[in-house]
Write an enzyme that holds these catalytic residues in place. Structure first.
Site, PDB file in Angstrom:
ATOM      1  N   LYS A   1       4.496   2.468  -2.726  1.00 10.22           N
ATOM      2  CA  LYS A   1       5.047   3.430  -2.364  1.00 10.22           C
ATOM      3  C   LYS A   1       5.824   3.524  -2.600  1.00 10.22           C
ATOM      4  O   LYS A   1       7.137   4.005  -3.224  1.00 10.22           O
ATOM      5  CB  LYS A   1       3.683   4.482  -2.685  1.00 10.22           C
ATOM      6  CG  LYS A   1       2.068   4.445  -3.379  1.00 10.22           C
ATOM      7  CD  LYS A   1       1.303   5.505  -2.724  1.00 10.22           C
ATOM      8  CE  LYS A   1       0.307   5.807  -1.784  1.00 10.22           C
ATOM      9  NZ  LYS A   1      -0.873   4.713  -2.696  1.00 10.22           N
TER      10      LYS A   1
ATOM     11  N   SER B   1       0.759  -1.167  -0.093  1.00 12.05           N
ATOM     12  CA  SER B   1       0.504  -0.054  -0.036  1.00 12.05           C
ATOM     13  C   SER B   1       0.726   1.333   0.368  1.00 12.05           C
ATOM     14  O   SER B   1       1.378   1.577  -0.829  1.00 12.05           O
ATOM     15  CB  SER B   1      -1.443  -0.298   0.625  1.00 12.05           C
ATOM     16  OG  SER B   1      -2.197   0.290   0.662  1.00 12.05           O
TER      17      SER B   1
ATOM     18  N   TRP C   1      -9.796   0.295  -4.719  1.00 13.09           N
ATOM     19  CA  TRP C   1      -9.216   1.111  -4.599  1.00 13.09           C
ATOM     20  C   TRP C   1      -7.553   2.094  -5.483  1.00 13.09           C
ATOM     21  O   TRP C   1      -8.016   3.195  -5.551  1.00 13.09           O
ATOM     22  CB  TRP C   1      -9.597   2.137  -3.697  1.00 13.09           C
ATOM     23  CG  TRP C   1      -9.181   3.091  -2.992  1.00 13.09           C
ATOM     24  CD1 TRP C   1      -8.508   2.841  -1.896  1.00 13.09           C
ATOM     25  CD2 TRP C   1      -9.832   4.737  -2.872  1.00 13.09           C
ATOM     26  NE1 TRP C   1      -7.856   4.460  -1.451  1.00 13.09           N
ATOM     27  CE2 TRP C   1      -8.554   5.265  -1.518  1.00 13.09           C
ATOM     28  CE3 TRP C   1     -10.662   4.645  -3.298  1.00 13.09           C
ATOM     29  CZ2 TRP C   1      -8.928   6.177  -2.023  1.00 13.09           C
ATOM     30  CZ3 TRP C   1     -10.902   6.394  -3.250  1.00 13.09           C
ATOM     31  CH2 TRP C   1     -10.033   6.918  -2.685  1.00 13.09           C
TER      32      TRP C   1
ATOM     33  N   HIS D   1      -7.675  -5.473   0.852  1.00  8.39           N
ATOM     34  CA  HIS D   1      -6.282  -4.717   0.365  1.00  8.39           C
ATOM     35  C   HIS D   1      -5.811  -5.631   1.563  1.00  8.39           C
ATOM     36  O   HIS D   1      -5.541  -5.063   2.872  1.00  8.39           O
ATOM     37  CB  HIS D   1      -6.455  -3.542   0.773  1.00  8.39           C
ATOM     38  CG  HIS D   1      -5.425  -2.667   0.274  1.00  8.39           C
ATOM     39  ND1 HIS D   1      -5.441  -1.928  -0.509  1.00  8.39           N
ATOM     40  CD2 HIS D   1      -5.174  -2.098   1.997  1.00  8.39           C
ATOM     41  CE1 HIS D   1      -3.983  -1.466  -0.243  1.00  8.39           C
ATOM     42  NE2 HIS D   1      -4.020  -0.686   0.957  1.00  8.39           N
TER      43      HIS D   1
END
Ligand code: GTR
Length: 406
Positions: A249, A245, A336, A386
């Site tokens: 990044k 998540s 998402w 997720h």
């Protein structure tokens, strides 16, 4: 209206857009070989992401030092060794320290290591009473029993399901992890973490082209790599940086900027990570910059609701990893994060791998659920939420064994 109330989850509503070709330079030169890529094109892309997305590192440190705070000891009923190291960074008479927790398989030398940041403290990754509990600020979390932004033993082992440490060790690999809140607390305040070490007197925030929190977390990963290069139990040429998540990044950005990372795994990194921004599917740049205005550099806000202005999309970030192995993973219920946008990004980065004679993602259609494609560039979409699961780790371990030099 909040940015999130306009979320698009319909493929048919995706606007027309053009993606830049990683193999055509800004002056129109077609990039035909590695040399042109490395000498000309790669730096154009890297400087865009530095200046406009994650932000630059303002200056060099004055000093970095490592302190063994727990020497190597048998752990996990003899299955592993554990050690804990404090990394101390100094700049402008200020300092910041963070702790790396390392598990290594027993009876093996110079092992490959997964390096990843964790969300709620090193003590959450394993039910192991010897793991030190951080005193740094933490986000509260009901399911882990974290209140008053303070970590304590109630959350010990609470995130063990995300790390599959037994499987990692059984594969002859190690795990190094750091609580990201020790590098920069995840809140809208850039005076309480790493950035503050670099400020001039009276400065309270980074310049518009300087790092936000993701840049700081990525920088912390590179400083952990500085340490791992000195650790005789670790093979520094086989360190795989991993993140889930927001920390996915950070892992991608760390690997883009630091060629010492042998490979990178992005688990559900989504917007501002692996996913293409121009699709505007699920989380958008405006949404992420509204909810987390401190994650990226100020300059990134110019792309809020203006994705067409992006001269480079996230597939170009992924292309910076080449020729090193890259794994992008999605989850079916994580719309998402735009699973299809994550897949396409890996696909559009793949021509750069081809320059090196390496196989990336060659099909333009995503694979079926739970059917990984594992080339030098790998991708899977797992069924479910997720999360990071055993299934994800099983794939990462299998792939690492295939693509890392052994
Ligand atoms: C969400 C954010 C995502 C992702 C996620 C996470 O709220 O919108 O981009 O980073 O948090 O880190 O779990």
């Amino acid at each position: 209206m909040s940015a999130q109330s306009k979320v698009n989850y319909e493929e048919s509503q995706i606007p027309d857009f053009e993606l830049c070709d990683p193999l055509v330079s800004l002056n129109g030169t077609a990039i035909k070989n590695r040399k042109q890529w490395e000498d000309l094109r790669r730096s154009e892309i890297l400087s865009f992401f530095e200046r406009e997305v994650y932000g630059k590192i303002p200056a060099a440190l004055d000093n970095i030092s490592f302190k063994l705070i727990e020497e190597k000891k048998p752990a996990l009923n003899g299955k592993a060794y554990r050690k804990q190291i404090e990394i101390r960074l100094q700049k402008n008479d200020k300092e910041l320290s963070f702790t790396v927790l390392i598990y290594l398989p027993q009876d093996q030398e110079k092992v490959p290591v997964f390096l990843g940041l964790n969300f709620h403290g090193n003590h959450t990754v394993m039910e192991d009473k010897k793991i030190l509990i951080s005193s740094a600020w933490s986000l509260n979390n009901q399911s882990l029993g974290i209140e008053n932004n303070t970590l304590d033993s109630k959350s010990r082992g609470g995130r063990a399901h995300r790390w599959s440490i037994d499987k990692i060790l059984a594969a002859g690999m190690g795990l190094a992890t750091i609580y990201y809140g020790e590098i920069d607390p995840d809140k809208n305040d850039l005076t309480d973490g790493l950035q503050a070490l670099f400020y001039q007197p009276n400065q309270k925030q980074p310049a518009s082209d300087e790092w936000g929190s993701i840049g700081a977390w990525a920088y912390g990963l590179s400083r952990a790599m500085d340490y791992l290069q000195t650790d005789e139990d670790v093979d520094p040429s086989r360190v795989i940086v991993f993140g889930h998540s927001r920390l996915g990044k950070a892992a991608l950005w760390a690997a883009a900027g630091d060629p010492r990372f042998a490979a990178v795994i992005s688990n559900n990194s989504g917007c501002g990570g692996a996913a293409l921004s121009k699709r505007r599917f699920g989380e958008t740049i405006a949404a992420i910059n509204t909810n987390f205005p401190y994650w990226f550099c100020e300059n990134y806000k110019q792309f809020n609701n203006a994705e067409d202005l992006l001269s480079f999309d996230q597939h170009c970030l992924l292309s910076l990893i080449a020729p090193r192995p890259l794994y992008v993973a999605s989850a079916s219920e994580d719309q998402w994060a735009d699973p299809k946008g994550e897949f396409l990004s890996a696909f559009y980065a793949s021509p750069v791998y081809k320059l090196y004679g390496l196989e990336g993602i060659t099909q333009k259609t995503p694979p079926n659920l739970n059917e990984p494609i594992q080339n030098v560039v790998a991708y899977h979409i797992r069924s479910g939420k997720h999360e990071v699961t055993d299934f994800d780790w099983e794939q990462y371990i299998r792939w690492a064994k295939k693509v890392l030099p052994y």
